[in-house]
Scaffold this motif. Sequence first.
Motif, mmCIF file in Angstrom:
data_model
loop_
_atom_site.group_PDB
_atom_site.id
_atom_site.type_symbol
_atom_site.label_atom_id
_atom_site.label_comp_id
_atom_site.label_asym_id
_atom_site.label_seq_id
_atom_site.Cartn_x
_atom_site.Cartn_y
_atom_site.Cartn_z
ATOM 1 N N LEU A 128 -12.468 -19.326 -27.214
ATOM 2 C CA LEU A 128 -11.629 -18.459 -28.045
ATOM 3 C C LEU A 128 -10.832 -19.292 -29.053
ATOM 4 C CD1 LEU A 128 -10.435 -16.010 -25.249
ATOM 5 C CD2 LEU A 128 -11.749 -15.351 -27.283
ATOM 6 N N PHE A 129 -11.017 -19.012 -30.299
ATOM 7 C CA PHE A 129 -10.331 -19.745 -31.385
ATOM 8 C C PHE A 129 -10.458 -21.260 -31.209
ATOM 9 C CE2 PHE A 129 -7.796 -15.800 -30.685
ATOM 10 C CZ PHE A 129 -8.268 -15.109 -31.791
ATOM 11 N N ARG A 130 -11.567 -21.706 -30.660
ATOM 12 C CA ARG A 130 -11.839 -23.124 -30.373
ATOM 13 C C ARG A 130 -10.845 -23.712 -29.372
ATOM 14 N NH1 ARG A 130 -12.047 -23.228 -36.008
ATOM 15 N NH2 ARG A 130 -14.152 -22.995 -36.827
ATOM 16 N N GLY A 131 -10.232 -22.856 -28.596
ATOM 17 C CA GLY A 131 -9.367 -23.368 -27.524
ATOM 18 C C GLY A 131 -8.007 -22.703 -27.451
ATOM 19 N N VAL A 132 -7.822 -21.825 -26.446
ATOM 20 C CA VAL A 132 -6.476 -21.307 -26.160
ATOM 21 C C VAL A 132 -6.063 -21.850 -24.782
ATOM 22 C CG1 VAL A 132 -6.814 -19.209 -27.513
ATOM 23 C CG2 VAL A 132 -7.286 -19.168 -25.050
ATOM 24 N N ARG A 133 -4.792 -21.659 -24.445
ATOM 25 C CA ARG A 133 -4.306 -22.226 -23.188
ATOM 26 C C ARG A 133 -4.915 -21.506 -21.973
ATOM 27 N NH1 ARG A 133 1.902 -21.761 -24.302
ATOM 28 N NH2 ARG A 133 1.090 -19.937 -25.418
#
Length: 393
Positions: A128-133
């Motif tokens: 997701l979006f190249r990396g979410v927490r």
Amino acid sequence: MASNSLSGDESGLRSRPIVIGEQSFPYYFGRDCITEIGAAIAALGADRLVFVTDDEVLSRYRRDIDRLAGSIPSLILSHPAGESMKTLTCLSSHLETALRAGITRRSVVVSFGGGVPGNLAGLMANLLFRGVRLVHVPTTTIAAMDSVLSLKQAINSGVGKNHLGTYYAPEAVFTDVEFFTTLPERELRSGLCEMAKNCLAIDPSALTGLREVIGNMTAPDSLLWLLDASIAAKSAVTRDDTYERGAGLVLEYGHTVGHAIEICDHRMRGAAGLPHGAAIALGMLVAAHISHARGWLSDDEMSVHYEIVTGLGVEPALPDSVRIDDVLAVVADDNKKGYLPPRPDAVPFVLLRALGRPECTGDLPLVPVAVREIRAALDVIAQPSASAPVVVG
Ligand SMILES: NC(=O)c1ccc[n+]([C@@H]2O[C@H](COP(=O)([O-])OP(=O)(O)OC[C@H]3O[C@@H](n4cnc5c(N)ncnc54)[C@H](O)[C@@H]3O)[C@@H](O)[C@H]2O)c1
């Protein structure tokens, strides 16, 4: 086993710092600590939480998920439990749903459940979006003592298990040992099989503690000891090995054949097939028999394998539903191929020279093993009564 890096905080949660190569994150755990976990998640300042779980966990723990969410807008993505969740179809559907619900880069993906939702959530957070927490809240022993201590996040392809994946670190891991008390006994024991793997392949000094808790598995103190000991053993080999492509490969002990048995059994018996940990336990017996046949493991070390595996309630026998030729066909596609120069009729394998001492090729705890050696060891566990060694001590 406990080291001086263990600490408690004011809320009553214990914590251990996890270092995996250049990545690090805290692991918080305790008993009856949902309120504290919720407060820690709230402190992340997420605009939205995306819980990834399965239907069984959701029906049992909906109240706890709601308590963790508190007043933060939340989305719960669930799916029938089991490996059928670790597919591109489910991944794609969850991603689309999360995006349509309006998640942003400030959102946090929270896995709540076993290793299956954990792996799926890890991959989602990475994409997701190249990396979410990402936050893991493991509710099975396998997830809490094994999978969340790895950065590996994978789903299955039509060809094999964990073929499509990535490496991704969580912000933190939180668990409450009370979760484990609602596990069916076979799942609880399954997680302990992974702990047994760590003892046999990495830290035999923890075997004494493991023997003590085998008889009293659901006592909170036992569960806290096991969790802490597992974290320590696994962290010891992944600390300098982010991708588990070096020393961390020892964690694959029992997995080459274990995964193959698991896959073949599930093809035949579906959800009634062996739990993951039990399949890995059989894989360890196969690996031990190969080492023993090579003259590496002694009779006593072989017996320790049987003692621990049977103590954990795993029948030391290949299920009738599983055919040796099918297992060998899956082994040929094992995800460790490529680590060693390709050799016809041989696959890379973790074998022990002695308990806690894997044999290495260069820096890698892997050796080529001929398919005929694997077949011979599988033959032994397919006819267990003729072959099981006398259990010592
Ligand atoms: N990333 C890694 O390094 C790594 C390591 C080990 C395992 N794994 C993966 O983890 C998966 C196996 O993990 P698992 O055994 O946790 O599987 P799982 O997530 O399917 O959970 C097993 C079952 O337990 C149920 N369950 C979960 N929590 C419960 C609770 N507290 N009480 C009662 N029931 C509960 C689930 O609904 C499910 O039916 C495999 O897909 C494996 O590949 C990954």
